[in-house]
Design a protein around this motif. Structure first.
Motif, mmCIF file in Angstrom:
data_model
loop_
_atom_site.group_PDB
_atom_site.id
_atom_site.type_symbol
_atom_site.label_atom_id
_atom_site.label_comp_id
_atom_site.label_asym_id
_atom_site.label_seq_id
_atom_site.Cartn_x
_atom_site.Cartn_y
_atom_site.Cartn_z
ATOM 1 N N CYS A 253 -13.016 -0.649 1.304
ATOM 2 C CA CYS A 253 -12.078 -1.627 0.385
ATOM 3 C C CYS A 253 -12.728 -3.043 0.611
ATOM 4 O O CYS A 253 -13.684 -3.212 1.540
ATOM 5 C CB CYS A 253 -10.630 -1.865 0.856
ATOM 6 S SG CYS A 253 -10.455 -2.362 2.755
ATOM 7 N N HIS B 223 -2.817 7.403 -12.845
ATOM 8 C CA HIS B 223 -3.696 6.386 -12.573
ATOM 9 C C HIS B 223 -4.222 6.709 -11.027
ATOM 10 O O HIS B 223 -4.207 7.830 -10.610
ATOM 11 C CB HIS B 223 -2.796 5.276 -12.146
ATOM 12 C CG HIS B 223 -1.775 5.170 -11.237
ATOM 13 N ND1 HIS B 223 -0.497 5.697 -11.249
ATOM 14 C CD2 HIS B 223 -1.778 5.053 -9.749
ATOM 15 C CE1 HIS B 223 0.191 5.920 -10.267
ATOM 16 N NE2 HIS B 223 -0.550 5.578 -9.250
ATOM 17 N N GLU C 112 -3.895 2.813 -1.724
ATOM 18 C CA GLU C 112 -3.442 2.060 -2.623
ATOM 19 C C GLU C 112 -3.541 2.554 -3.840
ATOM 20 O O GLU C 112 -4.384 3.255 -4.505
ATOM 21 C CB GLU C 112 -3.870 0.564 -2.766
ATOM 22 C CG GLU C 112 -5.447 0.426 -2.830
ATOM 23 C CD GLU C 112 -5.779 -0.858 -2.593
ATOM 24 O OE1 GLU C 112 -5.321 -1.889 -3.018
ATOM 25 O OE2 GLU C 112 -6.736 -1.188 -1.741
ATOM 26 N N CYS C 113 -2.471 2.174 -4.959
ATOM 27 C CA CYS C 113 -2.702 2.445 -6.456
ATOM 28 C C CYS C 113 -3.370 1.512 -7.099
ATOM 29 O O CYS C 113 -3.408 0.403 -6.937
ATOM 30 C CB CYS C 113 -1.177 2.734 -6.905
ATOM 31 S SG CYS C 113 -0.009 3.798 -6.175
ATOM 32 N N LEU C 114 -4.228 1.824 -7.943
ATOM 33 C CA LEU C 114 -5.051 1.211 -9.060
ATOM 34 C C LEU C 114 -4.589 1.074 -10.221
ATOM 35 O O LEU C 114 -3.947 1.893 -10.744
ATOM 36 C CB LEU C 114 -6.506 1.759 -8.910
ATOM 37 C CG LEU C 114 -7.197 1.734 -7.555
ATOM 38 C CD1 LEU C 114 -8.809 2.239 -7.470
ATOM 39 C CD2 LEU C 114 -7.264 0.399 -6.880
ATOM 40 N N PRO C 115 -4.919 -0.093 -10.934
ATOM 41 C CA PRO C 115 -4.257 -0.019 -12.421
ATOM 42 C C PRO C 115 -4.802 0.695 -13.473
ATOM 43 O O PRO C 115 -4.443 1.010 -14.445
ATOM 44 C CB PRO C 115 -4.426 -1.548 -12.631
ATOM 45 C CG PRO C 115 -5.421 -2.181 -11.727
ATOM 46 C CD PRO C 115 -5.434 -1.151 -10.649
ATOM 47 N N GLU C 116 -6.003 1.246 -13.101
ATOM 48 C CA GLU C 116 -6.729 1.920 -14.067
ATOM 49 C C GLU C 116 -6.099 3.346 -14.414
ATOM 50 O O GLU C 116 -5.775 4.082 -13.100
ATOM 51 C CB GLU C 116 -8.298 2.270 -13.643
ATOM 52 C CG GLU C 116 -9.181 0.892 -13.693
ATOM 53 C CD GLU C 116 -8.926 -0.049 -12.140
ATOM 54 O OE1 GLU C 116 -8.432 0.573 -11.454
ATOM 55 O OE2 GLU C 116 -9.484 -0.952 -12.669
ATOM 56 N N LYS D 57 0.790 -1.106 -0.025
ATOM 57 C CA LYS D 57 0.061 -0.067 -0.043
ATOM 58 C C LYS D 57 0.883 1.261 0.295
ATOM 59 O O LYS D 57 1.887 1.090 0.288
ATOM 60 C CB LYS D 57 -1.070 -0.002 1.158
ATOM 61 C CG LYS D 57 -0.146 0.191 2.405
ATOM 62 C CD LYS D 57 -0.903 0.109 3.739
ATOM 63 C CE LYS D 57 -0.320 0.552 4.925
ATOM 64 N NZ LYS D 57 -0.844 1.364 5.847
ATOM 65 N N HIS E 168 -6.013 6.234 -7.366
ATOM 66 C CA HIS E 168 -5.825 5.906 -5.958
ATOM 67 C C HIS E 168 -6.937 5.382 -5.184
ATOM 68 O O HIS E 168 -8.082 6.292 -5.612
ATOM 69 C CB HIS E 168 -4.809 6.966 -5.418
ATOM 70 C CG HIS E 168 -3.551 7.176 -5.697
ATOM 71 N ND1 HIS E 168 -3.530 7.981 -7.156
ATOM 72 C CD2 HIS E 168 -2.270 6.638 -6.031
ATOM 73 C CE1 HIS E 168 -2.191 8.054 -7.693
ATOM 74 N NE2 HIS E 168 -1.682 7.209 -6.859
ATOM 75 N N PHE E 169 -6.967 4.899 -4.417
ATOM 76 C CA PHE E 169 -8.018 4.470 -3.512
ATOM 77 C C PHE E 169 -7.898 4.412 -2.065
ATOM 78 O O PHE E 169 -6.788 4.014 -1.700
ATOM 79 C CB PHE E 169 -8.855 2.968 -3.784
ATOM 80 C CG PHE E 169 -10.288 2.663 -3.251
ATOM 81 C CD1 PHE E 169 -11.261 3.119 -3.644
ATOM 82 C CD2 PHE E 169 -9.941 2.109 -2.116
ATOM 83 C CE1 PHE E 169 -12.563 2.957 -3.030
ATOM 84 C CE2 PHE E 169 -11.145 1.861 -1.323
ATOM 85 C CZ PHE E 169 -12.289 2.220 -1.675
#
Length: 136
Positions: free
Chosen positions: A128, A89, A101-105, A27, A91-92
């Motif tokens: 989450c 990208h 965390e970083c998200l791939p989108e 994270k 983040h959530f």
């Protein structure tokens, strides 16, 4: 009093430790979390200086969380060097456990006339999967 060479060696050791910590993190971490996880007792100001240098160099990026704290993560999929280097990208942040965390989108960052975009901060806030499962 430490010599300049001793300080340089120690700073290099700390820099490697911080990058390794971020490389293995699951994270994004705050400066306080990074400082707590380091084996040596390192000054908080030193940690912030290192993080600022890493951000400027494009090695890491940060996002400002819901609480105003900065969360840092290693650039794992970045291909361009600064100043073209823009983190687009998502983040959530979980509003229950606080994990960021970083998200791939990714999102397309527009090219705007008369503006130079240096940075983006894209934060989604919600719950989450782990916290959703623990409340059911």
């Amino acid at each position: 009093m430490k010599t300049a060479e001793e300080k340089k060696t120690r700073n290099t050791k700390h820099q490697k430790a911080v990058l390794e910590l971020l490389k293995n993190a699951t994270k994004a971490l705050t400066a306080d979390e990074i400082r707590e996880k380091l084996a040596d007792n390192i000054n908080k100001t030193t940690v912030y200086r290192m993080l600022d240098r890493f951000v400027e160099a494009g090695k890491i990026h940060f996002v400002t969380g819901q609480n105003g704290k900065s969360f840092y993560a290693l650039c794992k999929s970045c291909k361009e060097e600064p100043p073209k280097h823009i983190h687009n990208h998502l983040h959530f942040q979980c509003e229950i456990c606080g994990k960021v965390e970083c998200l791939p989108e990714t999102l397309k960052v527009p090219q705007l006339d008369n503006y130079t975009i240096r940075e983006t901060q894209l934060l989604l806030i919600g719950t989450c999967k782990r916290c959703m499962n623990s409340t059911n």
